[in-house]
Write an enzyme that holds these catalytic residues in place. Structure first.
Site, PDB file in Angstrom:
ATOM      1  N   VAL A  96       0.829  -1.208   0.000  1.00 48.07           N
ATOM      2  CA  VAL A  96       0.000   0.000   0.000  1.00 48.07           C
ATOM      3  C   VAL A  96       0.868   1.264   0.000  1.00 48.07           C
ATOM      4  CG1 VAL A  96      -1.612   1.353   1.414  1.00 48.07           C
ATOM      5  CG2 VAL A  96      -2.020  -1.074   1.038  1.00 48.07           C
TER       6      VAL A  96
ATOM      7  N   ASP B 151      10.615   3.734   5.636  1.00 52.21           N
ATOM      8  CA  ASP B 151      10.399   2.387   6.166  1.00 52.21           C
ATOM      9  C   ASP B 151      11.395   2.164   7.299  1.00 52.21           C
ATOM     10  OD1 ASP B 151       8.695  -0.099   4.712  1.00 52.21           O
ATOM     11  OD2 ASP B 151      10.145  -0.697   6.247  1.00 52.21           O
TER      12      ASP B 151
ATOM     13  N   THR C 141      -1.374  -3.808   9.950  1.00 46.41           N
ATOM     14  CA  THR C 141      -2.323  -3.985  11.064  1.00 46.41           C
ATOM     15  C   THR C 141      -2.661  -5.479  11.105  1.00 46.41           C
ATOM     16  OG1 THR C 141      -4.044  -3.297   9.489  1.00 46.41           O
ATOM     17  CG2 THR C 141      -3.357  -1.678  11.135  1.00 46.41           C
TER      18      THR C 141
ATOM     19  N   PHE D 132      -8.385   0.784  -1.079  1.00 45.57           N
ATOM     20  CA  PHE D 132      -9.146  -0.333  -1.646  1.00 45.57           C
ATOM     21  C   PHE D 132      -8.396  -1.038  -2.777  1.00 45.57           C
ATOM     22  CE2 PHE D 132     -12.107   2.730   0.119  1.00 45.57           C
ATOM     23  CZ  PHE D 132     -12.889   1.927   0.935  1.00 45.57           C
TER      24      PHE D 132
ATOM     25  N   ASN E 262     -14.622  -5.340   2.448  1.00 43.32           N
ATOM     26  CA  ASN E 262     -13.864  -6.598   2.406  1.00 43.32           C
ATOM     27  C   ASN E 262     -14.726  -7.784   2.834  1.00 43.32           C
ATOM     28  OD1 ASN E 262     -11.565  -5.563   1.359  1.00 43.32           O
ATOM     29  ND2 ASN E 262     -10.283  -5.825   3.173  1.00 43.32           N
TER      30      ASN E 262
ATOM     31  N   LEU F 116     -17.267 -13.782  -8.129  1.00 43.73           N
ATOM     32  CA  LEU F 116     -18.092 -14.990  -8.100  1.00 43.73           C
ATOM     33  C   LEU F 116     -17.360 -16.121  -8.818  1.00 43.73           C
ATOM     34  CD1 LEU F 116     -21.798 -13.813  -8.616  1.00 43.73           C
ATOM     35  CD2 LEU F 116     -20.727 -14.665  -6.540  1.00 43.73           C
TER      36      LEU F 116
ATOM     37  N   GLY G 126     -13.198 -21.230  -6.253  1.00 43.88           N
ATOM     38  CA  GLY G 126     -11.772 -21.510  -6.133  1.00 43.88           C
ATOM     39  C   GLY G 126     -11.462 -22.308  -4.885  1.00 43.88           C
TER      40      GLY G 126
ATOM     41  N   CYS H  58      -5.342  -9.485   3.494  1.00 42.81           N
ATOM     42  CA  CYS H  58      -6.425  -8.645   4.026  1.00 42.81           C
ATOM     43  C   CYS H  58      -7.672  -9.420   4.479  1.00 42.81           C
ATOM     44  CB  CYS H  58      -6.824  -7.613   2.979  1.00 42.81           C
ATOM     45  SG  CYS H  58      -5.536  -6.395   2.690  1.00 42.81           S
TER      46      CYS H  58
ATOM     47  N   ARG I  39       1.085 -14.267   1.865  1.00 41.72           N
ATOM     48  CA  ARG I  39       0.430 -14.188   3.175  1.00 41.72           C
ATOM     49  C   ARG I  39      -0.960 -14.812   3.125  1.00 41.72           C
ATOM     50  NH1 ARG I  39       1.469  -7.900   4.557  1.00 41.72           N
ATOM     51  NH2 ARG I  39       1.246  -7.733   2.303  1.00 41.72           N
TER      52      ARG I  39
END
Ligand SMILES: NC(=O)c1ccc[n+]([C@@H]2O[C@H](COP(=O)([O-])OP(=O)(O)OC[C@H]3O[C@@H](n4cnc5c(N)ncnc54)[C@H](O)[C@@H]3O)[C@@H](O)[C@H]2O)c1
Length: 426
Positions: free
Chosen positions: A12, A31, A87, A148, A204, A246, A249, A256, A324
């Site tokens: 992000v 960073d 987060t 987003f 989300n 839709l 999977g 996220c 992740r």
């Protein structure tokens, strides 16, 4: 042109910094990772993200994009500072705000008078107030501006967003943050901070709900002899439904949805609402990892013990290198627990790296991953996999079973090459 500081150069933060520089702002990104900062200053991009390299190179060349070590160094001269730090999920399921608080502490004493701090990290309702409390700077306004973007198309999503949400009780601060997006053609939605924070979690959770919904419908399709791909087309022509999100999977994952859906459950609980619908969405997803593992077990003849499984795809989705909470990794762990040997190929994973389960072999191409395998499992929807030759794969494998966890392959071509093709919901 506004002087911006971006704290955190992950998916992000780096996208935000590079895109704001592209839009003409003067951007300093920070960073805590010195290696990352060194690489970025050389124009090397530490993540796989389409067009990001081009934009970073442009910013470095024009001189309006710089990278520094530590949040404090980035904010000394800024008008607006964006917090883009992690987060992660805390022990009790709620979002862990410690990175946000640490960043706020680091910048509190250095921020210029009347600067604005923007929370772009996904944070629970009330976090704008938390940042205000930590900063202890009555002159500084805190704004919520949730992000987003989708990994894999982050730059395009940032520059052509469906909407920009700005949450703030202070009108002047909301206008200043909204104005940063002037060159981006998007609806700017100004709300109070709690609503902005809720919008991100609700969006989300809704997308995760769509995915679990279609995976549940896929399970029904298998029971009644329907084809979920046709069901999606038939549903999707209804404008109220559409076809986005839709696609059946192996379950949803990534950095996220899993943490944000659990954080929303916690937020709901604290607000006195038992969000059983969302608990069900999460349960359906956990079941999906088991269902796909079972398909692979059945294809392997009923037991995974000592079976060799070739896996195509490790990332949580195509066009990113992010591992992740990848569904592929969740399924691989189940395969390993059941005694299977796993050899996997992913276009972005050339060797063992953090996040890849210990004990698997990382192959250098799709054919090598299939060599000697009893079953081939497709777990990420990389387009590259479509173009691998089923006849050549068959020649390399011991078995003739393919479990297509993304309904990606041309079923007829694979059947022609002698494979038993097992998809999802068909
Ligand atoms: N990845 C996505 O697709 C996505 C999309 C929308 C929102 N978000 C949210 O955005 C936030 C960031 O996500 P991400 O995927 O970019 O995370 P990330 O882990 O990729 O990057 C976070 C970066 O912040 C750095 N950092 C941590 N503390 C710092 C500090 N005090 N000062 C400077 N840098 C610091 C880390 O070293 C790391 O490079 C999270 O809240 C996430 O939920 C992510």
């Amino acid at each position: 042109m506004t002087r911006l500081a971006i704290i955190g150069t992950g998916y992000v933060g780096l996208t935000t910094g590079a895109c704001f520089a592209h839009l003409g702002h003067d951007v300093v990104c920070a960073d805590i990772d010195p290696v990352k900062i060194e690489r970025l200053n050389r124009g090397e991009i530490p993540i796989v993200e389409h067009r990001l390299g081009e934009l970073v190179e442009e910013g470095l060349r024009k001189g309006n994009l710089r990278f520094v070590l530590g949040a404090a160094a980035a904010v000394v001269d800024c008008e607006i500072a964006f917090l883009c730090v992690p987060t992660p999920q805390g022990d009790d399921g709620s979002a862990d705000l410690s990175y946000v608080e640490a960043a706020a502490i680091q910048i509190a004493g250095v921020l210029p008078y009347e600067a604005i701090v923007v929370n772009k990290s996904t944070v629970p309702v009330g976090s704008t107030k938390v940042v205000e409390r930590v900063l202890k700077r009555p002159d500084v306004r805190v704004v919520s501006n949730p992000e987003f973007l989708r990994e894999g198309s982050a730059v395009d999503d940032f520059l052509k967003p469906d909407r920009v949400v700005v949450g703030c009780d202070d009108r002047a601060a909301a206008i200043a943050v909204g104005a940063l997006y002037d060159k981006v053609r998007a609806q700017i939605i100004v709300t109070d901070p709690a609503s902005a924070e809720t919008i991100k979690y609700a969006a989300n959770a809704f997308l995760a709900t769509k995915l679990s919904f279609i995976n549940a419908i896929a399970a029904i399709c298998e029971g009644v002899g329907a084809d979920v791909n046709d069901v999606v087309v038939g549903m999707g022509y209804d404008k109220r439904i559409g076809t986005e999100f839709l696609r059946p999977g192996p379950g949803w994952g990534g950095s996220c949805f899993p943490k944000d859906s659990r954080a929303l459950l916690k937020i709901a609980n604290e607000a006195g609402y038992h969000f059983d619908l969302l608990s069900g969405v999460i349960a359906v997803n956990d079941e999906q990892f088991d269902r796909v593992t079972d398909k692979i077990r059945v294809a392997a003849g009923g037991s995974l013990d000592e079976k060799v499984i070739g896996v195509w795809g490790l990332t949580f989705k195509a066009r990113t290198d992010d591992l992740r909470d990848s569904p592929s990794i969740s399924i691989i762990r189940r395969l390993l627990d059941a005694g299977a040997t796993v050899q996997a190929f992913d276009p972005t994973v050339v060797a063992m790296k953090p996040g890849v389960p210990a004990g698997i072999t990382v192959a250098t191409d799709g054919y090598s991953a299939a060599t000697g395998a009893d079953v081939l499992a497709v777990l990420t929807e990389w387009d590259d996999f479509r173009w691998l030759e089923p006849v050549q794969v068959a020649a390399a494998m011991r078995g003739r079973q393919v479990v297509d966890g993304r309904n990606l392959l041309d079923r007829t071509a694979w059947q022609k090459a002698g494979f038993v093709h097992t998809g999802i919901g068909r």
